[in-house]
Design an enzyme around this catalytic site. Structure first.
Site, PDB file in Angstrom:
ATOM      1  N   HIS A 199      22.856  16.791  24.992  1.00 17.56           N
ATOM      2  CA  HIS A 199      23.499  15.793  25.732  1.00 17.56           C
ATOM      3  C   HIS A 199      24.022  14.641  25.899  1.00 17.56           C
ATOM      4  O   HIS A 199      25.491  14.186  26.043  1.00 17.56           O
ATOM      5  CB  HIS A 199      23.577  15.994  27.517  1.00 17.56           C
ATOM      6  N   ASP A 248      16.562  20.544  25.586  1.00 16.95           N
ATOM      7  CA  ASP A 248      18.547  19.439  25.314  1.00 16.95           C
ATOM      8  C   ASP A 248      17.939  18.063  24.304  1.00 16.95           C
ATOM      9  O   ASP A 248      18.222  16.868  24.560  1.00 16.95           O
ATOM     10  CB  ASP A 248      17.643  18.673  26.588  1.00 16.95           C
ATOM     11  N   SER A 263      19.270   7.604  27.702  1.00 23.25           N
ATOM     12  CA  SER A 263      19.363   9.139  27.666  1.00 23.25           C
ATOM     13  C   SER A 263      18.983   9.379  25.671  1.00 23.25           C
ATOM     14  O   SER A 263      19.679   8.696  25.004  1.00 23.25           O
ATOM     15  CB  SER A 263      20.435   9.655  27.771  1.00 23.25           C
TER      16      SER A 263
END
Length: 316
Positions: A47, A83, A165
């Protein structure tokens, strides 16, 4: 966990890891990554590099290294189900971080998260942030909608914010325990305090190795609807050694790979191919290592007795 070296102080750990942690910028935002290959391979969240069109990567990905230099990155491969994404920059001689063996990571163990939280200072100077906490639990599930349901995640109370992230969650030996990925919702539209999740190191390493080999993850499929980790009390009830571990099968798709091979609800899976199965994390890793179309041996307990079947893995 390393058995041959001493734990580092937080300051020494940051000094060790800093050259490997990178800032990743696309037209969609900023995140973090870290070097996993000395020849320019970088691991991050999918992402982080996803473009404005869902499911596709951004066309312009820029990586800022610890020395302030900037490099254009190409996408070596992605796996939206975990992810994760592997990037490649044209650099050599980089310092790569090593993965921890998640079986050796203990609940309550100290960990440190490093990343570009909130992108403070917009990448100018040493703008990464460092937070410290513990491993709050293992084998959590990260739900990211229909596209990704990540098993075997590490829960931590080390502060994680937007921008973290893709960054590493490190034990005090400098090994990557997980890839910081998600915050827990608090049920009111906000995020819960002190509950963050990272993709476990075993899954991340398996995805990275598969992408290096074939540029994608061609995971296998078993056709099991539900399962749960075998607990000691349930093991005693099923006449299975408490130390065995395994996954208790809830229901099986009759026409699926294991259904046609003879597995039934109530069986306890203990091995798939060369991978011992004691948790959801182990199963996810095994299905990444063993590709669709491959025939593997599945070992299990039924009525207190060991058995095995040959399973030709399907396509998810």
């Amino acid at each position: 966990m390393s058995q041959t070296s001493d734990e580092l102080s937080t300051a020494d750990l940051v000094k060790l890891a800093e050259p490997s942690v990178v800032r990743i910028e696309t037209n969609s935002g900023v995140g973090t990554g870290f070097v996993v290959g000395t020849d320019g391979y970088i691991l991050t969240n999918f992402h982080v590099v996803e473009g404005t069109t869902a499911g596709r990567t951004a066309s312009n990905i820029r990586v800022t290294l610890s020395d302030g230099s900037v490099a254009a990155a190409t996408v070596a491969g992605t796996d939206s189900r975990t992810d994760l994404a592997v990037l490649k920059i044209e650099r050599t001689g980089l310092k790569a971080l090593k993965f921890a063996d998640l079986d050796n990571v203990l609940i309550g163990q100290d960990v440190v998260a490093i990343g570009y939280a909130l992108d403070l200072q917009q990448g100018e100077g040493p703008s990464y942030s460092v937070t410290r906490g513990i491993v709050s639990q293992k084998n959590r599930v990260i739900n990211e909608g229909a596209q990704a349901q990540i098993y075997g995640a590490v829960q931590t109370d080390a502060a994680i914010n937007h921008g973290n992230s893709g960054g590493p969650l490190l034990n005090m030996y400098g090994e990557v325990v997980g890839i910081n990925t998600a915050l827990a919702p608090d049920g009111t539209g906000g995020t819960a305090s002190g509950i963050g999740f990272a993709v476990g190191s075993d899954v991340a390493r398996a995805v990275y190795e598969q992408i290096l080999t074939s540029s994608r993850v061609n995971r296998g499929f078993l056709g099991i609807g539900t399962f749960e980790t075998l607990r000691p009390a349930k093991a005693r009830e099923l006449n299975i050694p408490e130390s065995q571990g395994g996954l208790l099968v809830g229901n099986v798709t009759a026409s699926g790979p294991v259904g046609t091979a003879g597995l039934k609800a109530g069986d306890v899976i203990i091995r798939l191919g060369n991978t011992e199965i004691a948790s959801e994390n182990d199963l996810m890793v095994a299905l990444i290592k063993n590709s669709a179309g491959q025939t593997v041996t599945l070992e299990y307990y039924r009525d207190g007795k060991k058995a095995s079947i040959q399973v030709t893995l399907g396509t998810p």
